[in-house]
Design an enzyme around this catalytic site. Structure first.
Site, PDB file in Angstrom:
ATOM      1  CG  ASP A 184      -1.939  -1.089   1.189  1.00 13.57           C
ATOM      2  OD1 ASP A 184      -2.278  -1.517   0.054  1.00 13.57           O
ATOM      3  OD2 ASP A 184      -2.388  -1.521   2.255  1.00 13.57           O
ATOM      4  CG  HIS A 201       8.748  -0.216   2.302  1.00 16.32           C
ATOM      5  ND1 HIS A 201       9.321   0.633   3.210  1.00 16.32           N
ATOM      6  CD2 HIS A 201       9.400  -1.403   2.458  1.00 16.32           C
ATOM      7  CE1 HIS A 201      10.251  -0.006   3.893  1.00 16.32           C
ATOM      8  NE2 HIS A 201      10.324  -1.237   3.453  1.00 16.32           N
TER       9      HIS A 201
END
Ligand code: DLZ
Length: 162
Positions: A94, A97
């Site tokens: 989400d 990263h």
């Protein structure tokens, strides 16, 4: 052939050098182990198929894909391997990263590949979904581990031919 149709396990065995006497390091990320374990199996079995002795294959694990750069560099520094295969799998989540891990790992491996005495083979899957990863570790699109093993043998031969 269009890349969407390319099967990662298909190659002409006649074009692959005999790996007898060559030593190969494989550095594997523990993240998404279901995928990286299958990639490792593909690479390992393909190396054996092309003459590499099982005693000449050094397998080491690292916690995540980001650690592949350090792990591969250490493998080169501390052993006498003729090539290193770095295996990992990053699945989009989400947050951004995913992008940082993919970028950092890819740039690190590319830099190492450019500077190291031996070839570093890029076995990192960067996928939007787990299904895409499963398709590429022995599923519908073959196994990227097979491709990495073949590439390692070809690059060792490349170096020896110079
Ligand atoms: C932290 C993290 C996340 C969120 N996702 C993955 C992934 O999909 N695949 C992978 O190989 N590693 C992941 N990691 C771990 C990082 O690669 C690294 O191990 C940590 O950030 C510690 O340096």
């Amino acid at each position: 052939m269009a890349s969407a149709l390319h099967n990662l396990s298909s190659y002409d065995p006649a074009t692959v050098p005999d790996g007898n006497g060559w030593q190969i390091g494989i550095v594997v990320s523990e993240w998404n182990e279901e995928v990286t374990g299958a990639l490792l199996e593909g690479a390992y079995n393909t190396l054996l198929k092309h003459g590499v002795d099982k005693d000449d294959i050094i397998v080491k694990t690292v916690p995540g894909s980001f650690e592949l750069v350090y792990g591969s560099a250490a493998m080169i520094e501390d052993t006498a391997v003729d090539a290193v295969i770095a295996i990992g799998c990053v699945i989009r989540g989400d947050t951004p990263h995913f992008d940082y891990i993919c970028q950092g790992t890819t740039q690190g491996l590319a830099e190492l590949n450019r500077q190291a005495e031996v070839p570093v083979i890029y076995g990192l899957l960067t996928c939007n979904t787990m299904q895409q990863a499963l398709d590429r570790c022995g599923g519908a699109l073959g196994n990227k581990g097979d491709e990495c093993a073949v590439t390692a043998l070809k690059m060792i031969q490349f170096r020896q031919d110079l």
